[in-house]
Structures are given as C-alpha cells and as structure tokens.
Design an enzyme around this catalytic site. Sequence first.
Site, mmCIF file in Angstrom:
data_model
loop_
_atom_site.group_PDB
_atom_site.id
_atom_site.type_symbol
_atom_site.label_atom_id
_atom_site.label_comp_id
_atom_site.label_asym_id
_atom_site.label_seq_id
_atom_site.Cartn_x
_atom_site.Cartn_y
_atom_site.Cartn_z
ATOM 1 N N LYS A 159 3.046 -2.197 -6.951
ATOM 2 C CA LYS A 159 1.964 -1.218 -7.038
ATOM 3 C C LYS A 159 2.290 -0.093 -6.065
ATOM 4 C CE LYS A 159 -1.623 -4.634 -8.079
ATOM 5 N NZ LYS A 159 -2.862 -5.289 -7.590
ATOM 6 N N ASP A 210 -2.215 -7.605 6.439
ATOM 7 C CA ASP A 210 -3.606 -7.982 6.172
ATOM 8 C C ASP A 210 -4.203 -8.786 7.320
ATOM 9 O OD1 ASP A 210 -3.333 -6.802 3.723
ATOM 10 O OD2 ASP A 210 -3.797 -8.581 2.536
#
EC number: 2.7.2.1
Length: 397
Positions: free
Chosen positions: A14, A145
Amino acid sequence: MRILVLNSGSSSIKFQLFEMQTKTSLASGLVEQIGSSSSRAVLKANGEIYEIKRFIKDHHDGLEAMNELFTTSHTLHDLSELDGIGHRIVHGGESFFSSMIVDESVIKKIEEISPLAPLHNPGHLAGIKNAMKESKNVPHVVVFDTVFHQSMPEYAYRYALPYDVCKTHHIRKYGFHGTSHRYVCKQAAKMLGIEFDKFNAISLHLGNGASACAVQNGKSIDTSMGLSPLEGLIMGTRSGDMDPAVVIYLLNIGVLKWNEIDNFLNKKSGLFGICGSSDMREVVAKMQNDERAKLAFEMFCYRVKKYIGSYYAILGRVDALIFTGGIGENAPNTRQKICDDLKHLGIHINHELNFSNERGERCIDEDGAKIKTLIIPTNEELEIAIETARVIKERTL
C-alpha cells in the site's frame, strides 16, 4: 517536502504520496496479490484511476509497477524526487522507542524481532530493502505501531508469568494501533484547545481489529492489545481476552490440535465465531431476527465498556473519549450502546449528533457533559508521513 509512505505486506504494497507543506495526499494506491497470476497495481490521483494488470513476481516488481503508475499519472517521475520514504512496521519489540532513519543496524534489529510478528515484519523488510535499492539517495524512516506504547510503566506491560522467562524471551504487552491512537489523540487535543502533553483521553480504535488506549499527558500508559494483537477487545475474527485454560482444555479433549490454535483464536473467533459474520454492519443488520448476532453485538459493546471503566479508573481525569476506525467512525448504534449508562462517569452523547450523517472530526456529546465524546477519522498514513518528515528534519539540524 514530498514524502512517500509504504506499507508492505507479504503479498501487497500500500502506498500514499504526501505534500507535507499542506499535509495533502497527492496519490494513493495498492499493489496486490504479489506472486499471483492475478496480481495488479492501482493508483488514484487527480480524480483518475490508473491500473496495471500483469504478473508481479515480487516486491521489486511491485515497486516498479508503482513507479510506472506514478509516471503515467504525472504525480512523480522518479523516487529520487522524494524528500523521504516512510515505512510502516507493525512490531518494534523492545528494540525501538522512536521512529528511526533506516540503516543496516536498524534492518538487522527488525530481522531479529521478526519472530514476534512473523506475518508482518518479513513483508515490511522486503519492502524496505527493495525501496532502498530503488532510491539510494533518499532517506528512509521506519515508523512502528508499537512505539507509542513504549511509555507504558512496567506494572502495566509485564505479565504475571515467571519473570526470567518473560525477560529472556521478550514476553510482555507491546500494544498495537499506536500510530492511529497517537494521530487521533493529537487531533482531539488540537480540536479541544488542550496542549498535547497535558491531554488525557481514552482512545477507541474499533474496526475488524480493535484496541483501546489510555493516554495520560499525551503518552500511552496502557492499551488493550498485548504481545500480539489478539489480546483485549472482541474483534472481527479474534477472541480478545479469554482464559488461556480454554485452549488447554480443548487440546486435552481432542477438539483442537497444536497447529490449529492460531487459526482458532485469530481467524475463527470474535464476532465471526459467535454469529458467523465478522462485519459489524452485517451483525447490526441481522440483530432483530438473529439472537446470536444480537449476542455478538452486546458482547462487543460490553467488552469496550469494561475497558472504558478500567481506563477511567487509572487516568483519574479524562478530557475526551475518542472513537476511530471503521466501526468507531461509522457505526452509531455501536457508539450508542457503548456509551449507554455511562453518565455517572461524565460520558453523555447526544442522540441526534451521534446518528447524524455528518462526516469528519466532530463532537457528539451533550452540552455540559463532563467528558467530550469525539469522532476522529484516523489517518495512519499521514501520521507516518509526519513522523518521517520530523525524523528527517531533526537529522539535518
């Protein structure tokens, strides 16, 4: 300043291109089914859609297809024109406490901690290594993250298991969705006119994956996900919190085999395990005539409500309750059920505002409510771009 953000998976890439002066997206796209005969690459820019359909062998081919689409759409002629490339990394283990410029030592550390995220980190590494070959003079930054949750105190992240075993094998609560929680909390603080380092919030990232985060003075002090994204809230196909003895029992009576445990907990549980659907929209649509769908909905909301109460207790003062993620942003019935009967905590949402078709950042609480209830659409890609730009600028100072 133009920053490209890459989120490389095992069979996909992505990507999104940002102009940082205005924090606007110039183009976004996806390379999918890498290594498959049905692989393709798609880019959206200037209101147009550009597509390549051909066999894409590996991540190197995937990045070449991405470059072709940038050229065709006239958004970028070469990766060398970029000021930086930011890479999303799911798991930073105990090795990373901030976003970092990529060098050989960083790559080596990510390789070492890959056993903690075997489904994600190897794909991230493939994307990093190939992107660095394609753009040798462009700085690359890794954004984790887990980093936002590195501020948790040890009594919050440590499991009550044999201490030496946990230390030796890096077993602890790491937490995930950190980039999303940090972004929406920053936006919420700005929206309410509160300095981020004085901002207290309960952040709810509710989607197919779901997590809660307690933020005190702009820092994560607890979060619902753990060593892996399996712990915590009920999710689309993940169980969330449960008694580990359930698995031991199912193994002992022959219902489960050792090699089936991961699939059982991560793919067959959660909303799907209860009512056969992992999509909250379908669950809500079926509730009136399907008792198990109603049960799944009530279990999901009850679990979230328990975490709100828990985090309220440890924070003491809460400025805002934040909803984000696919469910958090778009499911008013779920928000209503979660917030029902929380007036004693100062959480009181307005029915009309909650069910309004309005989009974007907004308050949905009643006038005079002690705690502001906000919907903040997440933008993890923009947050990665912001972090990438920050790290690059700090390096040049």
